[in-house]
Write a protein that holds these residues in place. Structure first.
Motif, PDB file in Angstrom:
ATOM      1  N   GLY A 120       0.791  -1.222   0.000  1.00 16.16           N
ATOM      2  CA  GLY A 120       0.000   0.000   0.000  1.00 16.16           C
ATOM      3  C   GLY A 120       0.824   1.273   0.000  1.00 16.16           C
ATOM      4  O   GLY A 120       0.393   2.290   0.547  1.00 16.16           O
ATOM      5  N   LEU A 121       2.004   1.222  -0.628  1.00  8.04           N
ATOM      6  CA  LEU A 121       2.904   2.374  -0.644  1.00  8.04           C
ATOM      7  C   LEU A 121       3.225   2.802  -2.071  1.00  8.04           C
ATOM      8  O   LEU A 121       3.288   1.972  -2.975  1.00  8.04           O
ATOM      9  N   THR A 122       3.461   4.084  -2.235  1.00 11.67           N
ATOM     10  CA  THR A 122       4.013   4.590  -3.480  1.00 11.67           C
ATOM     11  C   THR A 122       5.522   4.681  -3.323  1.00 11.67           C
ATOM     12  O   THR A 122       6.051   4.603  -2.208  1.00 11.67           O
ATOM     13  N   ALA A 123       6.209   4.882  -4.432  1.00  8.59           N
ATOM     14  CA  ALA A 123       7.666   5.053  -4.357  1.00  8.59           C
ATOM     15  C   ALA A 123       8.016   6.257  -3.488  1.00  8.59           C
ATOM     16  O   ALA A 123       8.942   6.203  -2.673  1.00  8.59           O
ATOM     17  N   GLN A 124       7.279   7.336  -3.626  1.00  5.48           N
ATOM     18  CA  GLN A 124       7.549   8.535  -2.833  1.00  5.48           C
ATOM     19  C   GLN A 124       7.321   8.281  -1.345  1.00  5.48           C
ATOM     20  O   GLN A 124       8.130   8.695  -0.512  1.00  5.48           O
ATOM     21  N   GLU A 125       6.242   7.590  -1.004  1.00  7.30           N
ATOM     22  CA  GLU A 125       5.979   7.281   0.408  1.00  7.30           C
ATOM     23  C   GLU A 125       7.102   6.432   0.997  1.00  7.30           C
ATOM     24  O   GLU A 125       7.528   6.650   2.132  1.00  7.30           O
ATOM     25  N   TYR A 126       7.584   5.488   0.228  1.00  8.27           N
ATOM     26  CA  TYR A 126       8.664   4.629   0.677  1.00  8.27           C
ATOM     27  C   TYR A 126       9.961   5.413   0.840  1.00  8.27           C
ATOM     28  O   TYR A 126      10.654   5.295   1.853  1.00  8.27           O
ATOM     29  N   MET A 127      10.255   6.239  -0.154  1.00  3.23           N
ATOM     30  CA  MET A 127      11.512   6.996  -0.160  1.00  3.23           C
ATOM     31  C   MET A 127      11.575   8.023   0.965  1.00  3.23           C
ATOM     32  O   MET A 127      12.653   8.358   1.428  1.00  3.23           O
ATOM     33  N   VAL A 128      10.451   8.538   1.388  1.00  8.44           N
ATOM     34  CA  VAL A 128      10.408   9.506   2.493  1.00  8.44           C
ATOM     35  C   VAL A 128      10.090   8.800   3.812  1.00  8.44           C
ATOM     36  O   VAL A 128      10.686   9.107   4.843  1.00  8.44           O
ATOM     37  N   GLY A 129       9.188   7.844   3.763  1.00 10.13           N
ATOM     38  CA  GLY A 129       8.738   7.181   4.981  1.00 10.13           C
ATOM     39  C   GLY A 129       9.810   6.354   5.667  1.00 10.13           C
ATOM     40  O   GLY A 129       9.910   6.365   6.901  1.00 10.13           O
TER      41      GLY A 129
END
Length: 152
Positions: free
Chosen positions: A91-100
């Motif tokens: 349930g993640l986007t690349a951006q969410e992963y890269m920042v999260g």
């Protein structure tokens, strides 16, 4: 050990020493951690680490990633069908992963008393979240890093 090195590299915020741009720093400070989101990030990190380590050229890929900007790293991830499938499954986007991931890692490290690295930044809310959930999240993060469980 190999998993820990790759996992740390995959954290891509590279809390370990790579300088952040002001925009990256602000994105980490603006990221809102919750327990469900932290669990999604950790689960995705475990799967991503296993996937990357399974690649025959994983060491070359990691060395190359360390030389790229976060935008370039995100673009590479977005072009990787298997990597994106892992994120989508969690349930993640690349951006969410890269920042999260760096937001979670920094908050947990700071809540654990690891200070002195100016690249470790966490919002007051994320730091409070990490402190409140440290007993649950730190062992999960350590396990994802391939670190042995702390002895009691």
């Amino acid at each position: 050990m190999r998993n820990a090195i790759v996992f740390l590299t995959l954290s891509l915020g590279l809390a370990s020493g790579q300088a952040r741009t002001p925009q990256e720093r602000q994105e980490i400070l603006d990221y809102n951690l919750t327990l469900p989101r932290a669990n999604q990030l950790i689960t995705a990190m475990e799967a991503m680490t296993k996937y990357v380590v399974s690649l025959p050229d994983w060491q070359t890929r990691m060395a190359g990633a360390m030389k790229k900007t976060r935008s370039e790293q995100r673009a590479d991830l977005e072009k990787d069908p298997k990597g994106m499938a892992i994120l989508k499954q969690n349930g993640l986007t690349a951006q969410e992963y890269m920042v999260g991931v760096p937001a979670l890692r920094a908050a947990i490290w700071l809540a654990s008393g690891r200070t002195g690295n100016p690249n470790l930044v966490a919002s007051p809310a994320n730091l409070a979240f990490a402190k409140a959930n440290l007993a649950e999240l730190k062992p999960k993060l350590d396990a994802a890093d391939g670190l042995p469980a702390a002895r009691k």
